[in-house]
Scaffold this motif. Structure first.
Motif, PDB file in Angstrom:
ATOM      1  N   TRP A 142       3.781 -13.805  20.192  1.00 17.09           N
ATOM      2  CA  TRP A 142       2.409 -14.014  19.751  1.00 17.09           C
ATOM      3  C   TRP A 142       1.389 -13.510  20.786  1.00 17.09           C
ATOM      4  N   MET A 143       1.826 -13.393  22.036  1.00 15.99           N
ATOM      5  CA  MET A 143       0.909 -12.922  23.081  1.00 15.99           C
ATOM      6  C   MET A 143       0.456 -11.497  22.845  1.00 15.99           C
ATOM      7  N   PHE A 144       1.216 -10.744  22.017  1.00 14.94           N
ATOM      8  CA  PHE A 144       0.909  -9.329  21.824  1.00 14.94           C
ATOM      9  C   PHE A 144       0.345  -9.037  20.439  1.00 14.94           C
ATOM     10  N   ASP A 145      -0.067 -10.076  19.712  1.00 14.24           N
ATOM     11  CA  ASP A 145      -0.574  -9.880  18.359  1.00 14.24           C
ATOM     12  C   ASP A 145      -1.927  -9.183  18.340  1.00 14.24           C
ATOM     13  N   TYR A 146      -2.612  -9.169  19.484  1.00  9.76           N
ATOM     14  CA  TYR A 146      -3.938  -8.536  19.463  1.00  9.76           C
ATOM     15  C   TYR A 146      -3.837  -7.035  19.422  1.00  9.76           C
TER      16      TYR A 146
ATOM     17  N   GLU B 249       9.828  -9.352  33.206  1.00 16.84           N
ATOM     18  CA  GLU B 249       9.994  -7.914  32.993  1.00 16.84           C
ATOM     19  C   GLU B 249       9.797  -7.569  31.524  1.00 16.84           C
ATOM     20  N   GLY B 250      10.300  -8.444  30.637  1.00 21.49           N
ATOM     21  CA  GLY B 250      10.133  -8.200  29.217  1.00 21.49           C
ATOM     22  C   GLY B 250       8.683  -8.226  28.789  1.00 21.49           C
ATOM     23  N   ILE B 251       7.888  -9.119  29.375  1.00 22.33           N
ATOM     24  CA  ILE B 251       6.469  -9.181  29.046  1.00 22.33           C
ATOM     25  C   ILE B 251       5.770  -7.887  29.454  1.00 22.33           C
ATOM     26  N   VAL B 252       6.116  -7.382  30.634  1.00 24.37           N
ATOM     27  CA  VAL B 252       5.512  -6.125  31.106  1.00 24.37           C
ATOM     28  C   VAL B 252       5.885  -4.974  30.178  1.00 24.37           C
ATOM     29  N   VAL B 253       7.184  -4.885  29.839  1.00 22.19           N
ATOM     30  CA  VAL B 253       7.642  -3.803  28.960  1.00 22.19           C
ATOM     31  C   VAL B 253       7.002  -3.914  27.593  1.00 22.19           C
ATOM     32  N   ARG B 254       6.989  -5.128  27.045  1.00 23.55           N
ATOM     33  CA  ARG B 254       6.435  -5.326  25.708  1.00 23.55           C
ATOM     34  C   ARG B 254       4.955  -4.978  25.657  1.00 23.55           C
ATOM     35  N   SER B 255       4.207  -5.403  26.672  1.00 21.16           N
ATOM     36  CA  SER B 255       2.773  -5.103  26.689  1.00 21.16           C
ATOM     37  C   SER B 255       2.525  -3.607  26.802  1.00 21.16           C
ATOM     38  N   ASN B 256       3.330  -2.930  27.624  1.00 18.54           N
ATOM     39  CA  ASN B 256       3.155  -1.471  27.769  1.00 18.54           C
ATOM     40  C   ASN B 256       3.455  -0.756  26.455  1.00 18.54           C
TER      41      ASN B 256
END
Length: 341
Positions: free
Chosen positions: A336-340, A293-300
């Motif tokens: 690091w997955m969201f550094d782009y 859930e955190g990955i989804v929220v963070r990416s959004n």
């Protein structure tokens, strides 16, 4: 100066007292687990250089200390795993060369004959939960003498066990039973009686172990093994290595382990191919759901912040849970997955 120190001590003492009252569970852990209680330097056992690590000038033990009198180290047992154990290729060479005794490997059929007609007992050295899920023998049938003496037990450190819980490992992270040979002797006091030692997969002492090339420093994987599995290694072989040192003279090693016993159709309880739920995996399931859930929220939110900055603050401030999850993932190792963005 002295009066200033007295006033400082008086100001700090209530905070320390309050802190101890705030975390009563920690006090319970210190009382329940003796090795968490700090002791005076004179009471600490001396450690060899291989058993110590130096961190910022402070010498620390690499694992929680155990009472030497209760550990099988007091019996001069060289462990097959963990602190103080030789590299596996050396242990394997001792097993194959019969340094402490010959390793007699038996098939499932030969083991069944030993158990049913030869008066032998089966020592299952798998962890307690795994033994409860499936094992040799039939319900209500006492013709087979099957006893569980785990080689690996739940780690004495609560933090280590909880690391395993978060990884969905049943019973948490484990360590070698630091008094394994003594636990075994309590269950099998007769050291000359025939005993078949088995674990989950068995291992094969005739198989060459995985080694490291001293020139290239690369792993040499023999046929039959892989980068992830050493077919020459198993819990039961490590147990046999220690039991031979402890004076057991009539040991047999079960080829293929308890899994092959069950799949070959011998009398057994449970199924090695079935997943059995255990409540100790719940923290890991919950943790992984939160992280997904955190990955989804963070990416959004990362996308909104980059391409619609005018809406980012409004979303982040109006939804406290959304913002908390975003901040949690932003400060985690997976950010690091969201550094782009």
């Amino acid at each position: 100066m002295a009066s200033s120190l007295v006033r400082l001590e008086a100001a700090v003492a209530p905070r320390l007292t309050h802190r101890r009252r705030t975390f009563p569970y920690l006090d319970h852990c210190r009382r329940a687990v003796p090795h968490f209680v700090p002791s005076s330097p004179s009471a600490q056992p001396s450690l060899s250089a291989s058993q110590r690590v130096v961190t910022r000038g402070v010498t620390q033990s690499t694992e929680p200390p155990a009472c030497h009198d209760e550990s099988d180290a007091a019996d001069s047992i060289t462990p097959g795993f963990g602190l103080g154990s030789p590299p596996w290729p050396r242990i394997h060479a001792d097993l194959r060369g019969g340094t402490f005794g010959q390793v007699r490997t038996v098939t499932v059929e030969e083991a069944r004959e030993l158990l049913s007609e030869g008066g032998a007992a089966l020592a299952d050295v798998r962890p307690r939960i795994e033994f409860g899920e499936f094992r040799a023998g039939a319900a209500g049938d006492g013709s087979l003498d099957v006893r569980n003496v785990p080689y690996f037990v739940p780690h004495r450190s609560a933090s280590k066990r909880w690391q395993g819980y978060f990884l969905c490992t049943k019973d948490g992270l484990k360590e070698r039973d630091w008094r394994f040979t003594r636990s075994f002797e309590e269950t099998f006091p007769d050291k000359s009686a025939p005993i078949v030692v088995g674990c989950k997969t068995g291992g094969d002492v005739s198989q060459d172990p995985i080694t490291v090339d001293p020139v290239t420093n690369r792993r040499v994987v023999p046929d039959g093994s892989s980068q992830y599995t050493d077919k020459s290694r198993s819990n039961s072989l490590m147990a046999v290595y220690e039991l031979q040192q402890a004076g057991y003279t009539n040991l047999y090693h079960l080829q293929g382990g308890v899994t092959k016993w069950c799949t070959d159709g011998e009398a057994h309880i449970g199924n090695p191919s079935t997943f059995y739920f255990h409540p100790t995996i719940l923290p890991g399931v919950l943790f992984q759901l939160i992280m997904v859930e955190g990955i989804v929220v963070r990416s959004n939110l990362a996308y909104v912040k980059q391409f619609h900055p005018e809406n980012f603050e409004q979303i982040n401030s109006n939804n406290a849970l959304y913002g908390a999850i975003n901040d949690f993932v932003a400060n985690s190792p997976i950010n690091w997955m969201f550094d782009y963005y």
